[in-house]
Design an enzyme around this catalytic site. Structure first.
Site, mmCIF file in Angstrom:
data_model
loop_
_atom_site.group_PDB
_atom_site.id
_atom_site.type_symbol
_atom_site.label_atom_id
_atom_site.label_comp_id
_atom_site.label_asym_id
_atom_site.label_seq_id
_atom_site.Cartn_x
_atom_site.Cartn_y
_atom_site.Cartn_z
ATOM 1 N N GLU A 13 5.491 -7.187 7.549
ATOM 2 C CA GLU A 13 4.162 -7.726 7.816
ATOM 3 C C GLU A 13 3.473 -6.605 8.586
ATOM 4 O OE1 GLU A 13 2.670 -10.477 6.930
ATOM 5 O OE2 GLU A 13 4.392 -11.275 5.838
ATOM 6 N N SER A 14 2.293 -6.179 8.112
ATOM 7 C CA SER A 14 1.756 -4.916 8.635
ATOM 8 C C SER A 14 0.389 -5.026 9.311
ATOM 9 C CB SER A 14 1.662 -3.904 7.486
ATOM 10 O OG SER A 14 0.619 -4.276 6.601
ATOM 11 N N THR A 41 5.996 3.073 12.929
ATOM 12 C CA THR A 41 4.570 3.322 13.181
ATOM 13 C C THR A 41 4.345 3.952 14.554
ATOM 14 O OG1 THR A 41 2.466 2.193 13.583
ATOM 15 C CG2 THR A 41 4.446 0.895 13.950
ATOM 16 N N ASP A 42 3.240 4.672 14.677
ATOM 17 C CA ASP A 42 2.879 5.234 15.989
ATOM 18 C C ASP A 42 2.533 4.136 16.994
ATOM 19 O OD1 ASP A 42 0.432 4.452 14.901
ATOM 20 O OD2 ASP A 42 -0.540 6.405 15.110
ATOM 21 N N ASP A 99 10.684 -6.430 -3.347
ATOM 22 C CA ASP A 99 9.472 -6.931 -2.683
ATOM 23 C C ASP A 99 9.385 -8.429 -2.976
ATOM 24 O OD1 ASP A 99 6.510 -5.303 -1.869
ATOM 25 O OD2 ASP A 99 6.576 -7.481 -2.093
ATOM 26 N N LEU A 126 -9.217 -1.446 7.940
ATOM 27 C CA LEU A 126 -10.565 -0.925 8.219
ATOM 28 C C LEU A 126 -11.241 -0.241 7.018
ATOM 29 C CD1 LEU A 126 -12.762 -0.370 10.485
ATOM 30 C CD2 LEU A 126 -11.759 1.896 10.607
ATOM 31 N N PHE A 146 0.823 -1.220 0.000
ATOM 32 C CA PHE A 146 0.000 0.000 0.000
ATOM 33 C C PHE A 146 0.861 1.277 0.000
ATOM 34 C CE2 PHE A 146 -2.341 2.773 3.309
ATOM 35 C CZ PHE A 146 -2.859 3.613 2.336
ATOM 36 N N ILE A 147 1.560 1.545 1.082
ATOM 37 C CA ILE A 147 2.258 2.837 1.171
ATOM 38 C C ILE A 147 3.488 2.843 0.261
ATOM 39 C CG2 ILE A 147 3.217 4.570 2.734
ATOM 40 C CD1 ILE A 147 1.777 3.180 5.034
ATOM 41 N N THR A 196 4.393 -11.007 -0.847
ATOM 42 C CA THR A 196 3.553 -11.786 0.067
ATOM 43 C C THR A 196 2.106 -11.579 -0.374
ATOM 44 O OG1 THR A 196 3.122 -9.948 1.584
ATOM 45 C CG2 THR A 196 5.128 -11.241 1.989
HETATM 46 P P1 NAD Z 1 1.419 -3.624 3.243
HETATM 47 O O1 NAD Z 1 1.147 -4.833 4.053
HETATM 48 O O2 NAD Z 1 0.338 -3.065 2.366
HETATM 49 O O3 NAD Z 1 2.674 -3.897 2.279
HETATM 50 C C1 NAD Z 1 3.831 -4.552 2.718
HETATM 51 C C2 NAD Z 1 4.671 -4.909 1.496
HETATM 52 O O4 NAD Z 1 5.896 -5.502 1.954
HETATM 53 C C3 NAD Z 1 4.016 -5.929 0.562
HETATM 54 O O5 NAD Z 1 4.186 -5.543 -0.781
HETATM 55 C C4 NAD Z 1 4.770 -7.226 0.855
HETATM 56 O O6 NAD Z 1 4.823 -8.107 -0.253
HETATM 57 C C5 NAD Z 1 6.138 -6.692 1.223
HETATM 58 N N1 NAD Z 1 6.886 -7.620 2.087
HETATM 59 C C6 NAD Z 1 6.435 -8.221 3.222
HETATM 60 N N2 NAD Z 1 7.387 -9.020 3.731
HETATM 61 C C7 NAD Z 1 8.473 -8.909 2.914
HETATM 62 C C8 NAD Z 1 9.768 -9.472 2.913
HETATM 63 N N3 NAD Z 1 10.143 -10.336 3.866
HETATM 64 N N4 NAD Z 1 10.609 -9.138 1.922
HETATM 65 C C9 NAD Z 1 10.243 -8.283 0.940
HETATM 66 N N5 NAD Z 1 9.022 -7.723 0.880
HETATM 67 C C10 NAD Z 1 8.152 -8.015 1.865
HETATM 68 O O7 NAD Z 1 1.949 -2.541 4.268
HETATM 69 P P2 NAD Z 1 1.707 -0.957 4.319
HETATM 70 O O8 NAD Z 1 0.419 -0.677 4.982
HETATM 71 O O9 NAD Z 1 1.982 -0.382 2.984
HETATM 72 O O10 NAD Z 1 2.860 -0.539 5.337
HETATM 73 C C11 NAD Z 1 4.162 -0.233 4.862
HETATM 74 C C12 NAD Z 1 5.043 0.132 6.038
HETATM 75 O O11 NAD Z 1 4.499 1.239 6.735
HETATM 76 C C13 NAD Z 1 5.176 -0.989 7.070
HETATM 77 O O12 NAD Z 1 6.506 -0.998 7.527
HETATM 78 C C14 NAD Z 1 4.224 -0.572 8.192
HETATM 79 O O13 NAD Z 1 4.674 -1.065 9.421
HETATM 80 C C15 NAD Z 1 4.326 0.935 8.109
HETATM 81 N N6 NAD Z 1 3.133 1.692 8.545
HETATM 82 C C16 NAD Z 1 1.914 1.443 7.980
HETATM 83 C C17 NAD Z 1 0.820 2.233 8.351
HETATM 84 C C18 NAD Z 1 -0.543 2.020 7.748
HETATM 85 O O14 NAD Z 1 -1.491 2.718 8.133
HETATM 86 N N7 NAD Z 1 -0.717 1.137 6.774
HETATM 87 C C19 NAD Z 1 0.971 3.234 9.315
HETATM 88 C C20 NAD Z 1 2.241 3.436 9.866
HETATM 89 C C21 NAD Z 1 3.307 2.679 9.471
HETATM 90 O O1 TDX Z 2 -12.788 -5.349 10.444
HETATM 91 C C1 TDX Z 2 -12.280 -4.475 11.182
HETATM 92 N N1 TDX Z 2 -13.057 -3.893 12.149
HETATM 93 C C2 TDX Z 2 -12.580 -2.967 13.015
HETATM 94 O O2 TDX Z 2 -13.325 -2.478 13.875
HETATM 95 C C3 TDX Z 2 -10.907 -4.043 11.070
HETATM 96 C C4 TDX Z 2 -10.020 -4.648 10.018
HETATM 97 C C5 TDX Z 2 -10.451 -3.108 11.949
HETATM 98 N N2 TDX Z 2 -11.245 -2.591 12.917
HETATM 99 C C6 TDX Z 2 -10.698 -1.581 13.844
HETATM 100 C C7 TDX Z 2 -9.414 -1.964 14.558
HETATM 101 C C8 TDX Z 2 -8.711 -0.636 14.724
HETATM 102 O O3 TDX Z 2 -9.161 0.010 15.907
HETATM 103 O O4 TDX Z 2 -10.354 -0.440 13.043
HETATM 104 C C9 TDX Z 2 -9.153 0.177 13.523
HETATM 105 C C10 TDX Z 2 -8.135 0.203 12.384
HETATM 106 O O5 TDX Z 2 -7.746 -1.139 12.165
HETATM 107 P P1 TDX Z 2 -6.655 -1.524 11.035
HETATM 108 O O6 TDX Z 2 -7.104 -0.960 9.731
HETATM 109 O O7 TDX Z 2 -6.393 -2.980 11.152
HETATM 110 O O8 TDX Z 2 -5.408 -0.645 11.482
HETATM 111 P P2 TDX Z 2 -4.560 -0.568 12.859
HETATM 112 O O9 TDX Z 2 -4.677 -1.791 13.650
HETATM 113 O O10 TDX Z 2 -4.915 0.745 13.510
HETATM 114 O O11 TDX Z 2 -3.064 -0.494 12.264
HETATM 115 C C11 TDX Z 2 -2.763 0.320 11.105
HETATM 116 O O12 TDX Z 2 -2.175 1.530 11.483
HETATM 117 C C12 TDX Z 2 -0.875 1.472 12.040
HETATM 118 C C13 TDX Z 2 -1.827 -0.419 10.150
HETATM 119 O O13 TDX Z 2 -2.420 -1.650 9.760
HETATM 120 C C14 TDX Z 2 -0.474 -0.639 10.755
HETATM 121 O O14 TDX Z 2 0.403 -1.240 9.817
HETATM 122 C C15 TDX Z 2 0.081 0.691 11.164
HETATM 123 O O15 TDX Z 2 1.311 0.539 11.817
#
Ligand code: NAD
Ligand code: TDX
Length: 339
Positions: free
Chosen positions: A84-85, A125-126, A33, A193, A11-12, A36
């Site tokens: 893994e996120s 992450t926060d 990448d 979510l 995603f990001i 996964t």
């Molecule tokens: P995501 O799960 O959408 O994507 C993760 C990517 O990493 C995928 O393309 C996957 O194939 C790849 N990957 C996983 N394991 C791997 C490995 N061993 N080797 C190579 N590639 C691998 O995650 P995202 O939501 O895009 O998050 C990206 C980063 O940002 C993460 O480090 C996460 O902790 C951080 N982050 C995410 C959020 C959020 O809201 N999504 C918020 C804060 C921080």
């Molecule tokens: O089906 C659901 N129902 C629900 O109530 C899902 C998937 C989530 N939730 C709630 C759990 C959390 O309070 O919504 C909130 C957001 O959940 P997620 O989208 O799973 O995010 P969160 O657990 O907050 O973590 C995300 O933000 C910080 C990212 O996935 C992380 O990678 C990042 O570090």
């Protein structure tokens, strides 16, 4: 510059790939990448047509594979998104989180030490700060807030952060770390979510809200996050941590109701289900440091960002329908069937 972006099929990371290709026509982007369940080549289809973009299907834990890429490409910077996120999956199967998020980070930093680098940036992450109480809206996470994790996911991210800081102090590796709040926007995997609720609502399926739905998250449009990282890797101070957040706190239940309203769906689809184990109550970032030092502020208001996001999911149905019709169905069954 040659910039390695790990996790660029997620995603990001993918949003960052497109951001950098657009904003820095002088740079090459080398994406690593291992694809996964969360990585998707269709996400990178447009980037693959760009001669300044190269894709390596390699696991960041594969030391020989990573060293080979460094030897060939001589990267100037590494931005590590690969992880893994998903918190719920970390509760189910913690081990892969420790492997990728901690040991994978170590391999990347060892490669940086061996071949030399201008900057290694860790996307954190926060969640490493734990959570805040719901009845203290005056409290925010600053960079000085102690690390205090709740889930195997956040513990693995915090461990990686400590390792990054250790590599800076011990080996002088030029590192930086950013800790961001919840992102939303295009290419968000539909286990999280906002995209899960959009996809379910469009399919008239139940909208599973954990617990009471009162938990609060601080939502940031993904492009604003990309801009912040671009600033940090070019202008941020080495060895520093920067918090990135939108000052945009919302209760989960309010987000889900808003999505129903935007899509013209009944709130009767909302189903309260069993709570997440160890569920963090509230995240809220104080972004003063990155604002004061680098002039960063979030530019996308939530009202606009959520409209753009919904519009994107409506116009990219095949992207998420392909995902939710595959292995995802087993995941969904496991996670939600008897909740
Ligand atoms: P995501 O799960 O959408 O994507 C993760 C990517 O990493 C995928 O393309 C996957 O194939 C790849 N990957 C996983 N394991 C791997 C490995 N061993 N080797 C190579 N590639 C691998 O995650 P995202 O939501 O895009 O998050 C990206 C980063 O940002 C993460 O480090 C996460 O902790 C951080 N982050 C995410 C959020 C959020 O809201 N999504 C918020 C804060 C921080
Ligand atoms: O089906 C659901 N129902 C629900 O109530 C899902 C998937 C989530 N939730 C709630 C759990 C959390 O309070 O919504 C909130 C957001 O959940 P997620 O989208 O799973 O995010 P969160 O657990 O907050 O973590 C995300 O933000 C910080 C990212 O996935 C992380 O990678 C990042 O570090």
């Amino acid at each position: 510059m040659n910039i390695i972006v790990t996790g660029g099929a997620g995603f990001i990371g993918s949003n960052f790939v497109y951001y950098m290709l657009d904003r820095h026509p002088e740079d090459r982007i080398l994406c690593i990448d291992c694809l996964t369940y969360a990585g998707n080549m269709s996400t990178l289809a447009r980037a693959m047509e760009n001669p300044r973009f190269t894709f390596y299907k390699t696991n960041i834990c594969d030391r020989a594979g990573i060293y080979e890429i460094f030897e060939k490409e001589h990267p100037d910077m590494v931005v590590n998104f690969a992880a893994e996120s998903h918190v719920d999956r970390s509760i189910e199967t913690p081990e892969i989180f420790l492997q990728t998020n901690i040991l994978g980070t170590q391999v990347l930093m060892d490669a940086c030490r061996k071949y030399g680098i201008e900057r290694y940036h860790q996307v954190s992450t926060d969640e490493v700060y734990g959570d805040l109480p719901l009845d203290r809206p005056d409290l925010f996470f600053t960079e000085k807030t102690p690390i205090h994790t709740s889930s195997p996911y956040s513990a693995s991210k915090a461990s990686a952060d400590l390792l990054v800081q250790a590599y800076h102090r011990t080996y002088g590796l030029p590192v930086s770390i950013s800790r961001c709040s919840n992102n939303y926007g295009p290419y968000h995997f539909p286990e999280k979510l906002i995209p899960l609720m959009i996809a379910n609502a469009l399919n008239d399926k139940p909208l599973p809200v954990y617990g009471t739905g009162e938990n609060v998250r601080d939502w940031l449009y993904v492009e604003d996050h990309c801009k912040a990282i671009d600033l940090i890797i070019h202008k941020g101070r080495v060895g520093e941590v920067y918090n990135i957040g939108g000052h945009n706190e919302m209760k989960n239940i309010d987000i889900v109701k808003l999505i129903c309203a935007k899509l013209g769906k009944s709130e009767e689809l909302i189903t309260f289900v069993g709570d997440r184990k160890g569920h963090d109550l509230r995240y809220a970032i104080d972004p003063t440091k990155i604002h004061d030092e680098l002039g960063w502020l979030p530019e996308t208001r939530f009202a606009d960002g959520i409209d753009k996001t919904i519009e994107w999911y409506l116009s990219h149905k095949s992207w998420w329908e392909t995902i939710i019709s595959g292995e995802y169905r087993n995941y969904y069954e496991r996670m939600y069937a008897n909740r």
